[in-house]
Structure formats: structure tokens, C-alpha cells
Design an enzyme around this catalytic site. Structure first.
Site, PDB file in Angstrom:
ATOM      1  N   ARG A   1       3.300  -7.439 -16.835  1.00 33.63           N
ATOM      2  CA  ARG A   1       2.514  -8.226 -17.794  1.00 33.63           C
ATOM      3  C   ARG A   1       1.157  -8.565 -17.173  1.00 33.63           C
ATOM      4  NH1 ARG A   1       6.230  -7.443 -20.796  1.00 33.63           N
ATOM      5  NH2 ARG A   1       7.614  -8.879 -21.856  1.00 33.63           N
TER       6      ARG A   1
ATOM      7  N   ALA B   1       2.275 -21.196  -9.818  1.00 33.97           N
ATOM      8  CA  ALA B   1       1.791 -22.433 -10.451  1.00 33.97           C
ATOM      9  C   ALA B   1       2.239 -23.689  -9.709  1.00 33.97           C
ATOM     10  CB  ALA B   1       2.265 -22.476 -11.895  1.00 33.97           C
TER      11      ALA B   1
ATOM     12  N   PRO C   1       7.177 -18.949  -9.079  1.00 31.01           N
ATOM     13  CA  PRO C   1       7.490 -18.655 -10.476  1.00 31.01           C
ATOM     14  C   PRO C   1       6.608 -17.590 -11.106  1.00 31.01           C
ATOM     15  CG  PRO C   1       6.448 -20.815 -10.273  1.00 31.01           C
ATOM     16  CD  PRO C   1       6.791 -20.353  -8.877  1.00 31.01           C
ATOM     17  N   ASN C   2       7.255 -16.736 -11.865  1.00 28.81           N
ATOM     18  CA  ASN C   2       6.645 -15.689 -12.695  1.00 28.81           C
ATOM     19  C   ASN C   2       6.152 -14.481 -11.903  1.00 28.81           C
ATOM     20  OD1 ASN C   2       6.953 -17.026 -15.266  1.00 28.81           O
ATOM     21  ND2 ASN C   2       5.424 -18.476 -14.530  1.00 28.81           N
TER      22      ASN C   2
ATOM     23  N   ASP D   1       6.198 -31.217   0.596  1.00 30.42           N
ATOM     24  CA  ASP D   1       7.065 -31.984   1.485  1.00 30.42           C
ATOM     25  C   ASP D   1       8.030 -31.068   2.237  1.00 30.42           C
ATOM     26  OD1 ASP D   1       5.830 -34.314   0.693  1.00 30.42           O
ATOM     27  OD2 ASP D   1       7.449 -34.976  -0.631  1.00 30.42           O
TER      28      ASP D   1
ATOM     29  N   HIS E   1      -0.150 -25.889  -7.647  1.00 34.65           N
ATOM     30  CA  HIS E   1      -1.024 -26.898  -8.236  1.00 34.65           C
ATOM     31  C   HIS E   1      -0.277 -28.145  -8.689  1.00 34.65           C
ATOM     32  CE1 HIS E   1      -3.380 -23.274  -8.219  1.00 34.65           C
ATOM     33  NE2 HIS E   1      -2.629 -22.719  -9.143  1.00 34.65           N
TER      34      HIS E   1
ATOM     35  N   ARG F   1     -11.087 -19.675 -11.581  1.00 30.10           N
ATOM     36  CA  ARG F   1     -10.296 -19.787 -12.810  1.00 30.10           C
ATOM     37  C   ARG F   1     -10.328 -21.237 -13.346  1.00 30.10           C
ATOM     38  NH1 ARG F   1      -4.723 -16.843 -12.003  1.00 30.10           N
ATOM     39  NH2 ARG F   1      -4.788 -17.009 -14.281  1.00 30.10           N
TER      40      ARG F   1
ATOM     41  N   HIS G   1      -2.865 -16.149  -2.652  1.00 26.01           N
ATOM     42  CA  HIS G   1      -2.929 -15.917  -4.092  1.00 26.01           C
ATOM     43  C   HIS G   1      -3.537 -14.559  -4.373  1.00 26.01           C
ATOM     44  CE1 HIS G   1      -1.840 -20.040  -4.862  1.00 26.01           C
ATOM     45  NE2 HIS G   1      -2.704 -20.385  -3.935  1.00 26.01           N
ATOM     46  N   LEU G   2      -3.038 -13.930  -5.408  1.00 29.77           N
ATOM     47  CA  LEU G   2      -3.618 -12.661  -5.864  1.00 29.77           C
ATOM     48  C   LEU G   2      -5.016 -12.899  -6.420  1.00 29.77           C
ATOM     49  CD1 LEU G   2      -0.374 -11.671  -7.688  1.00 29.77           C
ATOM     50  CD2 LEU G   2      -1.453 -10.151  -6.015  1.00 29.77           C
ATOM     51  N   SER G   3      -5.128 -13.896  -7.291  1.00 33.83           N
ATOM     52  CA  SER G   3      -6.412 -14.182  -7.938  1.00 33.83           C
ATOM     53  C   SER G   3      -7.188 -15.208  -7.119  1.00 33.83           C
ATOM     54  CB  SER G   3      -6.159 -14.706  -9.352  1.00 33.83           C
ATOM     55  OG  SER G   3      -5.420 -15.919  -9.312  1.00 33.83           O
TER      56      SER G   3
ATOM     57  N   ARG H   1      -6.437 -25.085 -11.602  1.00 35.32           N
ATOM     58  CA  ARG H   1      -5.991 -24.224 -10.488  1.00 35.32           C
ATOM     59  C   ARG H   1      -6.792 -24.473  -9.212  1.00 35.32           C
ATOM     60  NH1 ARG H   1      -2.580 -20.440 -13.124  1.00 35.32           N
ATOM     61  NH2 ARG H   1      -3.300 -20.074 -15.248  1.00 35.32           N
TER      62      ARG H   1
ATOM     63  N   GLU I   1      -1.001 -20.000   2.780  1.00 35.66           N
ATOM     64  CA  GLU I   1      -0.993 -20.005   1.309  1.00 35.66           C
ATOM     65  C   GLU I   1      -1.757 -18.772   0.834  1.00 35.66           C
ATOM     66  OE1 GLU I   1      -2.845 -23.489  -0.386  1.00 35.66           O
ATOM     67  OE2 GLU I   1      -3.192 -22.460  -2.292  1.00 35.66           O
TER      68      GLU I   1
ATOM     69  N   TYR J   1      -3.457  -9.791 -12.742  1.00 35.20           N
ATOM     70  CA  TYR J   1      -2.622  -9.728 -11.540  1.00 35.20           C
ATOM     71  C   TYR J   1      -2.365  -8.320 -11.015  1.00 35.20           C
ATOM     72  CZ  TYR J   1      -1.802 -14.600 -12.744  1.00 35.20           C
ATOM     73  OH  TYR J   1      -1.974 -15.931 -13.025  1.00 35.20           O
TER      74      TYR J   1
ATOM     75  N   ASN K   1       3.167 -17.480  -1.722  1.00 35.64           N
ATOM     76  CA  ASN K   1       2.445 -17.532  -2.981  1.00 35.64           C
ATOM     77  C   ASN K   1       3.319 -18.385  -3.892  1.00 35.64           C
ATOM     78  OD1 ASN K   1       1.156 -17.332  -5.379  1.00 35.64           O
ATOM     79  ND2 ASN K   1       0.947 -15.104  -5.371  1.00 35.64           N
TER      80      ASN K   1
HETATM   81  O1  CA2 Z   1      -3.185 -15.748  -8.176  1.00 40.55           O
HETATM   82  C1  CA2 Z   1      -2.043 -16.054  -7.829  1.00 40.55           C
HETATM   83  O2  CA2 Z   1      -1.392 -15.424  -7.019  1.00 40.55           O
HETATM   84  C2  CA2 Z   1      -1.369 -17.268  -8.503  1.00 40.55           C
HETATM   85  O3  CA2 Z   1      -0.555 -17.904  -7.526  1.00 40.55           O
HETATM   86  C3  CA2 Z   1      -0.536 -16.707  -9.630  1.00 40.55           C
HETATM   87  C4  CA2 Z   1       0.121 -17.802 -10.471  1.00 40.55           C
HETATM   88  C5  CA2 Z   1      -0.915 -18.817 -10.926  1.00 40.55           C
HETATM   89  O4  CA2 Z   1      -0.261 -19.879 -11.606  1.00 40.55           O
HETATM   90  C6  CA2 Z   1      -1.695 -19.380  -9.771  1.00 40.55           C
HETATM   91  O5  CA2 Z   1      -2.665 -20.274 -10.274  1.00 40.55           O
HETATM   92  C7  CA2 Z   1      -2.393 -18.273  -8.996  1.00 40.55           C
HETATM   93  C8  CA2 Z   1       0.758 -17.175 -11.716  1.00 40.55           C
HETATM   94  C9  CA2 Z   1       1.731 -16.097 -11.417  1.00 40.55           C
HETATM   95  C10 CA2 Z   1       2.082 -15.452 -12.728  1.00 40.55           C
HETATM   96  O6  CA2 Z   1       2.365 -14.117 -12.472  1.00 40.55           O
HETATM   97  C11 CA2 Z   1       2.419 -13.290 -13.548  1.00 40.55           C
HETATM   98  C12 CA2 Z   1       2.454 -11.956 -13.246  1.00 40.55           C
HETATM   99  C13 CA2 Z   1       2.481 -11.067 -14.289  1.00 40.55           C
HETATM  100  C14 CA2 Z   1       2.501 -11.513 -15.594  1.00 40.55           C
HETATM  101  C15 CA2 Z   1       2.472 -12.857 -15.872  1.00 40.55           C
HETATM  102  C16 CA2 Z   1       2.444 -13.760 -14.828  1.00 40.55           C
END
Ligand code: CA2
Length: 148
Positions: free
Chosen positions: A17, A76, A9-10, A86, A79, A106, A99-101, A110, A97, A22, A73
């Protein structure tokens, strides 16, 4: 070798954004760069993104018997989602797994992952490079398998 890259998601908002967290690269360009890398390595790579938990579960099910490993990836859902855990364990497909961050630097919510204890590996905090490191790691892991 056949790999599947899943983004949750997202992540479709990447590059549009919150660039301070990110980065400014879009998901399309991340996928294109990885497809190029896969082509050079003789690897088949499919890419999938969804904001819906059930669609992600369905895509993992479709990969059963077809894909050697999954790069995920889960955003959210990492978590929160027992369903994704499953699905991955039920599919029996090795996964990384990513993640960018750095999720451990954080918010505390998370720090928990429903995926990491059963992953082949976890890559977190290298921005777009996390995707490349995860790709290289799993190709190496699967190649060692082939050699035994
Ligand atoms: O760091 C990551 O890759 C995350 O999986 C990114 C998720 C976050 O919930 C995880 O804790 C760590 C959030 C992705 C949201 O991506 C956006 C990208 C641009 C603008 C807003 C959200």
C-alpha cells in the site's frame, strides 16, 4: 554483537500500500537484506514487527541483557507512545530511531518524537536505506565502544 530490529504498526503493509510514500519493497525483503548484511559483518540480528504497543514493550523487555542495541522504526507510536519511550529507557539498551520518510517534511504531528532525544542517533527520510544507515551507524558506534 547482537542487534534487534523492531518495526511498529502498519509496517507489515510495506510494499503493498502507499508505494509513493513508503516505497515498493516489502518488510520481509528489508529484513532479509539486513540479515544478510549482519551475517557478513558477523553480527547476530533478530527482527520483530507488531501492530500492538504492548507486544513491542514486551519484546523490548525480552531484549534486556541479551541485545547490545535496538534499531527501531516505531511507526506512528514514535509520535504518541510514552510506554515505548519508558520501555527503551528502562531497558537501558542503546537504540537508533529510524524512519523511511522524512517525518519533518510531513504533517506537524509527525515532528514530535518520544524517542529521539535519548537515541544514539536518528535516521529519517532515506527510504529503505534508512535501515542500512541505522545498522551501519550502530555497528560503528558499538565497535568504538569495544575498542576503549
Ligand atoms: O516514515 C516512517 O518510517 C514512519 O515511521 C512510518 C509510519 C508513520 O506513522 C511515521 O510517522 C513515519 C507509518 C507506517 C505505515 O506504513 C505503511 C506502509 C504501507 C502502507 C501503509 C502504511
Amino acid at each position: 554483537m547482537h542487534l534487534l530490529l523492531i518495526n511498529g504498526p502498519n509496517l507489515n503493509l510495506l510494499g503493498q500500500r502507499e508505494p509513493s510514500i513508503y516505497g515498493s519493497i516489502t518488510l520481509d525483503s528489508i529484513e532479509l537484506a539486513l540479515e544478510e548484511k549482519a551475517k557478513e559483518a558477523g553480527v547476530k540480528l533478530d527482527c520483530f514487527q507488531s501492530n500492538c504497543e504492548g507486544a513491542l514493550v514486551d519484546r523490548i523487555h525480552q531484549a534486556i541483557g541479551k541485545v547490545d542495541a535496538i534499531l527501531i522504526n516505531a511507526g506512528a507510536y514514535t509520535h504518541t507512545s510514552v510506554a515505548l519511550r519508558d520501555a527503551l529507557l528502562g531497558a537501558g539498551i542503546p537504540y537508533v530511531e529510524l524512519h523511511l520518510s522524512n517525518t519533518y517534511s510531513r504533517e506537524e504531528f509527525r515532528h514530535n518524537s518520544f524517542l529521539s532525544d535519548r537515541a544514539v542517533g536518528v535516521v529519517s527520510g532515506f527510504g529503505v536505506m534508512s535501515y542500512h544507515l541505522a545498522f551501519e551507524g550502530i555497528v560503528d558506534y558499538l565497535s568504538e565502544d569495544e575498542g576503549t
